[in-house]
Design a protein around this motif. Structure first.
Motif, mmCIF file in Angstrom:
data_model
loop_
_atom_site.group_PDB
_atom_site.id
_atom_site.type_symbol
_atom_site.label_atom_id
_atom_site.label_comp_id
_atom_site.label_asym_id
_atom_site.label_seq_id
_atom_site.Cartn_x
_atom_site.Cartn_y
_atom_site.Cartn_z
ATOM 1 N N PRO A 120 -3.076 35.044 -10.922
ATOM 2 C CA PRO A 120 -2.156 34.088 -10.284
ATOM 3 C C PRO A 120 -1.547 33.079 -11.254
ATOM 4 N N THR A 179 2.198 32.584 -12.141
ATOM 5 C CA THR A 179 2.673 33.868 -12.648
ATOM 6 C C THR A 179 3.833 34.435 -11.843
ATOM 7 N N GLU A 180 3.745 34.379 -10.542
ATOM 8 C CA GLU A 180 4.781 34.962 -9.682
ATOM 9 C C GLU A 180 6.151 34.376 -10.000
ATOM 10 N N GLN A 219 7.377 35.322 -13.753
ATOM 11 C CA GLN A 219 7.865 36.692 -13.838
ATOM 12 C C GLN A 219 9.229 36.860 -13.177
ATOM 13 N N LYS A 220 9.583 35.980 -12.253
ATOM 14 C CA LYS A 220 10.907 36.028 -11.634
ATOM 15 C C LYS A 220 11.986 35.468 -12.556
ATOM 16 N N GLU A 258 10.919 41.982 -2.110
ATOM 17 C CA GLU A 258 9.502 42.233 -2.362
ATOM 18 C C GLU A 258 9.340 43.334 -3.382
ATOM 19 N N GLN A 276 4.481 44.208 -8.240
ATOM 20 C CA GLN A 276 4.048 42.861 -8.535
ATOM 21 C C GLN A 276 3.032 42.396 -7.507
ATOM 22 N N LYS A 277 3.283 42.728 -6.224
ATOM 23 C CA LYS A 277 2.344 42.321 -5.183
ATOM 24 C C LYS A 277 0.982 42.961 -5.407
ATOM 25 N N MET A 292 -0.933 41.136 -8.153
ATOM 26 C CA MET A 292 -1.419 39.800 -7.830
ATOM 27 C C MET A 292 -2.573 39.839 -6.835
#
Length: 301
Positions: free
Chosen positions: A79, A155-156, A159-160, A292, A296-297, A300
């Motif tokens: 995360p 992180t989310e 990475q975007k 989505e 990536q989901k 994580m």
């Protein structure tokens, strides 16, 4: 995550073993990015490839400071991600402090503030101060150490945003500004700096100029009126100061007054157009980011 052009010198592995031991004691993942080093770094890094929770990535060619950070951040599966340089200046105890602070404050980005940093010379400190004041003029900025190499990211979000950030040394400054512009919670936390153990700084005047251009580019992307509106008002104001005395004297409107006024109006129109394009671009960017990504989901979870 550690990045460096050359993190291992003739004296041997002076940074990596300590980092790996520290991370394994906390059960953290380590990502080592070798950015196209031409010395023995790739061979020496292979000695750590069987270590638990260690990922080693070698670039065939040098992609730049930002390019190395992008590669590392894109491989993070936790995360939060924290970046440090490979010169040994960062204190590993600060990693845990930044992480605890981020969790406590629910921060999206925590910048390691080198509050008591080593003196890097008058010329370099002057350049950093100028960049910070230039940035502060263009956008709200409460961060003191914009280009600190130690940053903890959610992180989310990182990475975007990495794909709109440069591959150069300006990456560290620009991604912070992106987080701020997107209204994420950006905080700073004091860290300690040790004498450099390996490598040498590659920051120069050209690096500073490139950073200024990248900052200008980001402001134009997110809030172009912040640049065009003051310039427009400046030219229109000068046209009034120049033209009113001449008009009162009964000599009509001078060519200089018209030129300044028209330039101001054109800048205002360009700013409005740029602002519309910015809104469209940000809207498209948000649509892409909000889609989505199953991979990536999965990482994580």
């Amino acid at each position: 995550m550690v990045t460096s052009d050359s993190i291992l010198q003739k004296k041997g592995c002076i940074i990596i073993p300590e980092l790996i031991d520290f991370s394994q004691n906390h059960q953290w993942q380590v990502i080592l990015v070798n950015d196209g080093s031409t010395d023995r770094t790739p061979q020496l890094l292979r000695t750590f490839e069987n270590e638990e929770n260690v990922t080693i990535i070698n670039h065939k060619v040098n992609r730049g400071y930002g390019g190395a950070l992008k590669t590392g951040l894109s491989h993070v599966k936790t995360p939060f991600a924290i970046t440090i340089d490979g010169d040994g200046q960062h204190n590993l105890q600060d990693v845990e402090s930044l992480f605890e602070f981020a969790v406590e404050k629910d921060a999206d980005l925590v910048v390691g503030w080198r509050k008591s940093k080593q003196n890097s010379g008058f010329y370099r400190e002057l350049g950093k101060a100028f960049i910070r004041q230039f940035t502060k003029f263009l956008m709200p900025l409460e961060i003191h150490d914009l280009n600190s190499g130690m940053k903890l990211y959610r992180t989310e979000l990182a990475q975007k945003y990495i794909h709109i950030c440069p591959n150069s040394m300006a990456f560290s400054d620009v991604i912070t500004l992106v987080f701020i512009n997107q209204r994420h919670l950006v905080l700073e936390y004091p860290i300690t700096i040790k004498p450099r153990k390996a490598g040498r700084s590659t920051i120069s005047t050209s690096t500073a100029l490139e950073t200024l251009l990248e900052i200008l580019n980001i402001v134009l992307m997110f809030n172009p009126l912040r640049i065009f509106l003051p310039l427009s008002l400046l030219f229109i104001g000068f046209s009034l100061i120049w033209g009113i005395p001449i008009l009162i004297a009964g000599r009509g409107v001078s060519v200089g007054t018209l030129l300044l006024a028209i330039t101001g109006v054109l800048l205002l129109v360009l700013g409005l157009i740029a602002n519309q394009l910015s809104d469209l671009r940000i809207g498209l960017l948000s649509m892409v980011m909000n889609q989505e990504d199953p991979s990536q989901k999965e990482k994580m979870d």
